[in-house]
Structure formats: C-alpha cells, structure tokens
Motif scaffolding. Structure first.
Motif, PDB file in Angstrom:
ATOM      1  N   HIS A 193       0.849  -1.201   0.000  1.00 27.81           N
ATOM      2  CA  HIS A 193       0.000   0.000   0.000  1.00 27.81           C
ATOM      3  C   HIS A 193       0.881   1.246   0.000  1.00 27.81           C
ATOM      4  O   HIS A 193       0.967   1.974   0.999  1.00 27.81           O
ATOM      5  N   PRO A 194       1.527   1.524  -1.125  1.00 23.43           N
ATOM      6  CA  PRO A 194       2.504   2.625  -1.173  1.00 23.43           C
ATOM      7  C   PRO A 194       1.902   4.018  -1.004  1.00 23.43           C
ATOM      8  O   PRO A 194       2.638   4.972  -0.727  1.00 23.43           O
ATOM      9  N   LYS A 195       0.602   4.161  -1.136  1.00 20.07           N
ATOM     10  CA  LYS A 195      -0.013   5.490  -0.981  1.00 20.07           C
ATOM     11  C   LYS A 195      -0.255   5.856   0.484  1.00 20.07           C
ATOM     12  O   LYS A 195      -0.528   7.010   0.800  1.00 20.07           O
ATOM     13  N   THR A 196      -0.191   4.876   1.358  1.00 20.90           N
ATOM     14  CA  THR A 196      -0.364   5.135   2.793  1.00 20.90           C
ATOM     15  C   THR A 196       1.001   5.413   3.415  1.00 20.90           C
ATOM     16  O   THR A 196       1.982   4.749   3.097  1.00 20.90           O
ATOM     17  N   ARG A 197       1.053   6.388   4.303  1.00 17.79           N
ATOM     18  CA  ARG A 197       2.310   6.759   4.961  1.00 17.79           C
ATOM     19  C   ARG A 197       2.464   5.923   6.238  1.00 17.79           C
ATOM     20  O   ARG A 197       1.622   6.003   7.128  1.00 17.79           O
ATOM     21  N   PHE A 198       3.546   5.173   6.325  1.00 10.99           N
ATOM     22  CA  PHE A 198       3.805   4.320   7.493  1.00 10.99           C
ATOM     23  C   PHE A 198       5.027   4.839   8.243  1.00 10.99           C
ATOM     24  O   PHE A 198       6.031   5.210   7.637  1.00 10.99           O
ATOM     25  N   LEU A 199       4.928   4.817   9.588  1.00 16.18           N
ATOM     26  CA  LEU A 199       6.062   5.190  10.433  1.00 16.18           C
ATOM     27  C   LEU A 199       6.183   4.207  11.586  1.00 16.18           C
ATOM     28  O   LEU A 199       5.177   3.708  12.091  1.00 16.18           O
ATOM     29  N   ASN A 200       7.422   3.943  11.980  1.00 14.37           N
ATOM     30  CA  ASN A 200       7.684   3.037  13.097  1.00 14.37           C
ATOM     31  C   ASN A 200       8.583   3.733  14.114  1.00 14.37           C
ATOM     32  O   ASN A 200       9.555   4.393  13.742  1.00 14.37           O
ATOM     33  N   CYS A 201       8.244   3.566  15.382  1.00 13.67           N
ATOM     34  CA  CYS A 201       8.985   4.228  16.460  1.00 13.67           C
ATOM     35  C   CYS A 201      10.235   3.420  16.790  1.00 13.67           C
ATOM     36  O   CYS A 201      10.197   2.492  17.607  1.00 13.67           O
ATOM     37  N   CYS A 202      11.345   3.738  16.141  1.00 11.85           N
ATOM     38  CA  CYS A 202      12.608   3.073  16.410  1.00 11.85           C
ATOM     39  C   CYS A 202      13.732   3.934  15.869  1.00 11.85           C
ATOM     40  O   CYS A 202      13.503   5.002  15.289  1.00 11.85           O
ATOM     41  N   LEU A 203      14.959   3.471  16.064  1.00 17.10           N
ATOM     42  CA  LEU A 203      16.137   4.241  15.691  1.00 17.10           C
ATOM     43  C   LEU A 203      16.981   3.475  14.689  1.00 17.10           C
ATOM     44  O   LEU A 203      17.164   2.266  14.809  1.00 17.10           O
ATOM     45  N   ASN A 204      17.488   4.210  13.697  1.00 18.47           N
ATOM     46  CA  ASN A 204      18.487   3.690  12.760  1.00 18.47           C
ATOM     47  C   ASN A 204      17.992   2.532  11.918  1.00 18.47           C
ATOM     48  O   ASN A 204      18.762   1.654  11.531  1.00 18.47           O
ATOM     49  N   ALA A 205      16.688   2.518  11.627  1.00 18.84           N
ATOM     50  CA  ALA A 205      16.180   1.472  10.737  1.00 18.84           C
ATOM     51  C   ALA A 205      15.194   2.049   9.733  1.00 18.84           C
ATOM     52  O   ALA A 205      14.154   1.458   9.470  1.00 18.84           O
ATOM     53  N   PRO A 206      15.501   3.224   9.148  1.00 13.61           N
ATOM     54  CA  PRO A 206      14.552   3.798   8.191  1.00 13.61           C
ATOM     55  C   PRO A 206      14.559   3.038   6.873  1.00 13.61           C
ATOM     56  O   PRO A 206      15.504   2.314   6.558  1.00 13.61           O
ATOM     57  N   HIS A 207      13.512   3.217   6.113  1.00 12.37           N
ATOM     58  CA  HIS A 207      13.337   2.563   4.817  1.00 12.37           C
ATOM     59  C   HIS A 207      12.508   3.526   3.974  1.00 12.37           C
ATOM     60  O   HIS A 207      11.678   4.256   4.511  1.00 12.37           O
ATOM     61  N   PRO A 208      12.724   3.568   2.674  1.00 20.69           N
ATOM     62  CA  PRO A 208      11.925   4.483   1.855  1.00 20.69           C
ATOM     63  C   PRO A 208      10.419   4.308   2.027  1.00 20.69           C
ATOM     64  O   PRO A 208       9.651   5.246   1.818  1.00 20.69           O
ATOM     65  N   LEU A 209       9.970   3.111   2.437  1.00 20.58           N
ATOM     66  CA  LEU A 209       8.537   2.869   2.608  1.00 20.58           C
ATOM     67  C   LEU A 209       8.055   3.085   4.048  1.00 20.58           C
ATOM     68  O   LEU A 209       6.856   3.256   4.267  1.00 20.58           O
ATOM     69  N   VAL A 210       8.973   3.033   5.012  1.00 24.20           N
ATOM     70  CA  VAL A 210       8.592   3.179   6.421  1.00 24.20           C
ATOM     71  C   VAL A 210       9.585   4.129   7.100  1.00 24.20           C
ATOM     72  O   VAL A 210      10.756   3.785   7.281  1.00 24.20           O
ATOM     73  N   ARG A 211       9.109   5.299   7.462  1.00 23.67           N
ATOM     74  CA  ARG A 211       9.966   6.250   8.161  1.00 23.67           C
ATOM     75  C   ARG A 211      10.031   5.894   9.651  1.00 23.67           C
ATOM     76  O   ARG A 211       9.146   5.216  10.177  1.00 23.67           O
ATOM     77  N   THR A 212      11.082   6.359  10.295  1.00 18.78           N
ATOM     78  CA  THR A 212      11.250   6.079  11.717  1.00 18.78           C
ATOM     79  C   THR A 212      11.333   7.383  12.492  1.00 18.78           C
ATOM     80  O   THR A 212      11.674   8.435  11.950  1.00 18.78           O
ATOM     81  N   TYR A 213      11.048   7.298  13.795  1.00 20.75           N
ATOM     82  CA  TYR A 213      11.120   8.477  14.656  1.00 20.75           C
ATOM     83  C   TYR A 213      11.508   8.044  16.056  1.00 20.75           C
ATOM     84  O   TYR A 213      11.081   6.995  16.539  1.00 20.75           O
ATOM     85  N   TYR A 214      12.360   8.855  16.704  1.00 17.34           N
ATOM     86  CA  TYR A 214      12.840   8.503  18.046  1.00 17.34           C
ATOM     87  C   TYR A 214      13.564   9.700  18.644  1.00 17.34           C
ATOM     88  O   TYR A 214      14.147  10.504  17.912  1.00 17.34           O
ATOM     89  N   PRO A 215      13.531   9.849  19.982  1.00 15.54           N
ATOM     90  CA  PRO A 215      14.247  10.963  20.615  1.00 15.54           C
ATOM     91  C   PRO A 215      15.746  10.703  20.728  1.00 15.54           C
ATOM     92  O   PRO A 215      16.190   9.555  20.701  1.00 15.54           O
ATOM     93  N   ARG A 216      16.511  11.778  20.859  1.00 13.38           N
ATOM     94  CA  ARG A 216      17.962  11.669  21.067  1.00 13.38           C
ATOM     95  C   ARG A 216      18.209  11.431  22.555  1.00 13.38           C
ATOM     96  O   ARG A 216      18.552  12.350  23.301  1.00 13.38           O
ATOM     97  N   THR A 217      18.071  10.210  22.963  1.00 13.83           N
ATOM     98  CA  THR A 217      18.120   9.888  24.388  1.00 13.83           C
ATOM     99  C   THR A 217      19.450  10.257  25.028  1.00 13.83           C
ATOM    100  O   THR A 217      19.515  10.524  26.231  1.00 13.83           O
ATOM    101  N   TYR A 218      20.517  10.297  24.227  1.00 12.29           N
ATOM    102  CA  TYR A 218      21.827  10.579  24.805  1.00 12.29           C
ATOM    103  C   TYR A 218      21.912  11.988  25.372  1.00 12.29           C
ATOM    104  O   TYR A 218      22.710  12.247  26.293  1.00 12.29           O
ATOM    105  N   GLU A 219      21.116  12.925  24.857  1.00 13.01           N
ATOM    106  CA  GLU A 219      21.126  14.273  25.420  1.00 13.01           C
ATOM    107  C   GLU A 219      20.590  14.266  26.849  1.00 13.01           C
ATOM    108  O   GLU A 219      21.139  14.915  27.750  1.00 13.01           O
ATOM    109  N   VAL A 220      19.519  13.522  27.064  1.00 16.92           N
ATOM    110  CA  VAL A 220      18.924  13.420  28.391  1.00 16.92           C
ATOM    111  C   VAL A 220      19.864  12.690  29.341  1.00 16.92           C
ATOM    112  O   VAL A 220      20.067  13.110  30.489  1.00 16.92           O
TER     113      VAL A 220
END
Length: 371
Positions: free
Chosen positions: A102-129
C-alpha cells in the motif's frame, strides 16, 4: 479511556465533519498497562486537539506481534488511514510488508536507525537526556560509583550510556559506572543494585511496563527502605513528533523530504522540543540552575557532549571521521566508555524476545556474539 477489546477503539474526531487526514496508531500494549503506550496516547490526543476537525485519529492496542499485526495494519488501510504510526519496533517487519502493498499510505515506526523508503522512523535523542542525568548523578553522589540499567543492546543504547558517563565525569572526573542489563536474568545482580552498598544513585528501568518489556525510567536514589526516590525522569514528547509530522503532511514538507525515495529518520532532541527532564523539586536551587543552563546550551546547539577523542574500555581510542560525531556514528556506537564497569551482553545470554529485537535493530557486532 473506554476500551473496546483488542481491536480498533477510541475514535477521536469531530462528529459530522469530513476529516482531511485519517491517522491510525498501533500499540503493542494498552495505556492502562504500559507507561510507554500511555505517553503515545497522550501524544495522539494532542494531535486531535491541535488540528481538531482537520484530522481523525484512532488507536488499536494489544497488538500481537507476529500474529495479528500484519492483519491490523491492513485493516487500518482498509478503514482509510492516510498515516499509520506503529509505536513498537517489533512491528517494523509487518510495517515493511504492508507498506510495500500500500505505497499510498504513509507508514512510520517508532525506532532508531532502521529507516526505509517505505517506512519512516522516529525517536528521541536519548543521549542528550542521559548526559544531563549523568551530571546530576555526579553532583548528588557521595561515592565514586553510580549504576546504570540499560534496556536492550540495540542502536542508540551505547551512546546513551556513554553520554551518561561524559556527564558524570564532567563534575566527578574519577567516577565509574556499574552497568547492568534489564534484558538479562541475573538474580545475583539485582537491577536496584541492592547488593552494592556503594551504589545508591542509578539510572533505572521502568517498572510500569509489563514483564519482559524494558524501558528507561530515569535517575533515582535507592532509599534505606528499598524504595526508589526519583531525581530526574526523562519525558519523551511524542506530541512534538506527531504534531510536527502531521503538520509536514499538510504543508507539503513530507513529500519534499522523500525526494529521491530516500529513507527518512526523525531523530529529534531538546532543540526540537522532543524531550525534556522532570527534575525532583527537592533538588538544590543551584543544581537546577546549572542543569537549566546546560539545557539551554543543548537547545542552542552550543554543547558538545562527545569530545573529539574518547577512550573505550581497554583505553582504546575512538575519534569521529570528521570534527564532530555524525548522527550515524552516534547511532551505531558499539563500544563503552572506559569508566564503565560491565560489558555488552553475549547474544546467547538473551531471551527469545530480545533476539527478535536484535534481528530488527540490534548492534551488528553482537549478532552471533556468543561466549
């Protein structure tokens, strides 16, 4: 909030108004049983509050990874979701599979360092905290050792441990960190460090999560009765992620970010308002003033957490390829600062659930690393 079983529930939206954007959220746990899910649900509520009739959001919790996650993702698409957020890294394989269909739907996964053109990722910069909490530990500690309970050996965790070490040694140069892993079953070395009288202050795991799920809690002090006194707790601002990502869709920035079909990873820190720290009100005023100053420097990008030359265990020198460590270098750190006592776990020490995490987002150096 009212439950409607393990499938789709808690619909938010203005009745009678045709929403411009339909946004689905999938959670592995419920808001009632998981502080992690509760925080993401608070973020979903803020999306609805900010955009009101321009969005319709709904959530599905108690997703069974590897059993019905793929089915529920397809149901979200069939229900008309324009955007699907999945808040567990363990749902990433199902995300990739359904996103390809389903390429027309935008997919995102909450994780780090595993992006893909079909699934974007998002995560905080925990090292700052963890850097700031390391400083706080150094200020308050009365011995030369503090504890640190790391969750799992996945991308970003060594950087968080090393940043804690840098913060600690900024104010107490001869201190050391006793490292333990929440993902290891080791009754002889409890995660509250009650076996070590020289460790009263430590970075703890979150006991609000179901058994077998390991999340960060924050900096605590173990009291004489065994209770834990919070000193500084991270607050991951999922509302910032969700609001800004949805806004990028409305203003067209989402499409420009994807120019050339590249993978996109939203790795945001204090400068983006994606994280903050809830400090104990009992901390000395001068300590709070110092931490506030350091936070301002992080906001303005005026603070270098990792110096150009760092020494790992065994006094092995590490340096960035350029003057500063790149995001990729920070994410993929697979070594520990020389002041850390304890190492990365062996692969064969980990349970099946952690092996699943490792296969998705584990440090490459540990895959197959056995005793």
């Amino acid at each position: 909030p009212q439950q409607a079983g393990p499938l789709w529930n808690r619909l938010l939206g203005a009745a009678g108004v045709g929403p411009r954007l339909r946004v689905a959220f999938l959670h592995e746990r419920t808001a009632e049983t998981s502080g992690w899910t509760y925080a993401h649900e608070m973020g979903r509520g803020e999306v609805q509050r900010v955009f009101h009739e321009r969005v319709e959001t709904w959530a599905c919790d108690d997703v069974l990874v590897g059993k019905n996650d793929e089915q529920l993702l397809k149901q979200a698409v069939e229900r008309g979701a324009d955007v699907v957020f999945t808040t567990s890294i363990r749902m990433r394989p199902a995300c990739l599979k359904v996103a390809a269909q389903h390429p027309k739907t935008r997919f995102l996964n909450c994780c780090l360092n595993a992006p893909h053109p079909l699934v974007r990722t998002y995560y905080p910069r925990t090292y700052e905290v963890t850097y700031l909490l390391g400083m706080l530990a150094g200020i308050l500690n009365l011995t030369d050792r503090v504890g640190y309970v790391a969750a799992n050996p996945v991308y970003g965790v060594p950087a968080a441990v090393n940043a804690f070490a840098r913060g600690l040694r900024t104010v107490r140069p001869n201190s050391h960190i006793l490292l333990r892993w929440a993902c290891l079953q080791d009754p002889a070395h409890p995660l509250d460090f009650s076996d070590r009288q020289d460790v009263e202050i430590f970075y703890a795991r979150d006991n609000r999560e179901p058994e077998g799920t390991h999340r960060d809690y924050g900096l605590v002090r173990r009291m004489p009765d065994g209770s834990l006194q919070p000193l500084g707790l991270p607050v991951w601002r999922w509302d910032t992620f969700y609001i800004e990502i949805v806004r990028s869709i409305f203003d067209g920035a989402w499409d420009s970010d994807a120019a050339g079909a590249r993978a996109v990873n939203y790795w945001w820190g204090m400068r983006s308002g994606a994280e903050e720290i809830d400090y104990s009100k009992d901390l000395p005023a001068g300590t709070l003033q110092l931490l506030d100053l350091m936070e301002k420097m992080l906001h303005e990008d005026d603070l270098r957490i990792f110096p150009e030359d760092l020494f790992a265990q065994g006094h092995v020198l590490h340096s960035p390829e350029a003057t500063l460590y790149s995001p990729k270098e920070l994410m993929e750190m697979d070594w520990l600062d020389e002041c850390v006592e304890g190492g990365l776990p062996h692969y064969d020490e980990l349970d099946v659930k952690t092996h699943t995490l490792m296969s998705i987002n584990g440090l490459n150096t540990l895959k197959g690393f056995v005793k």
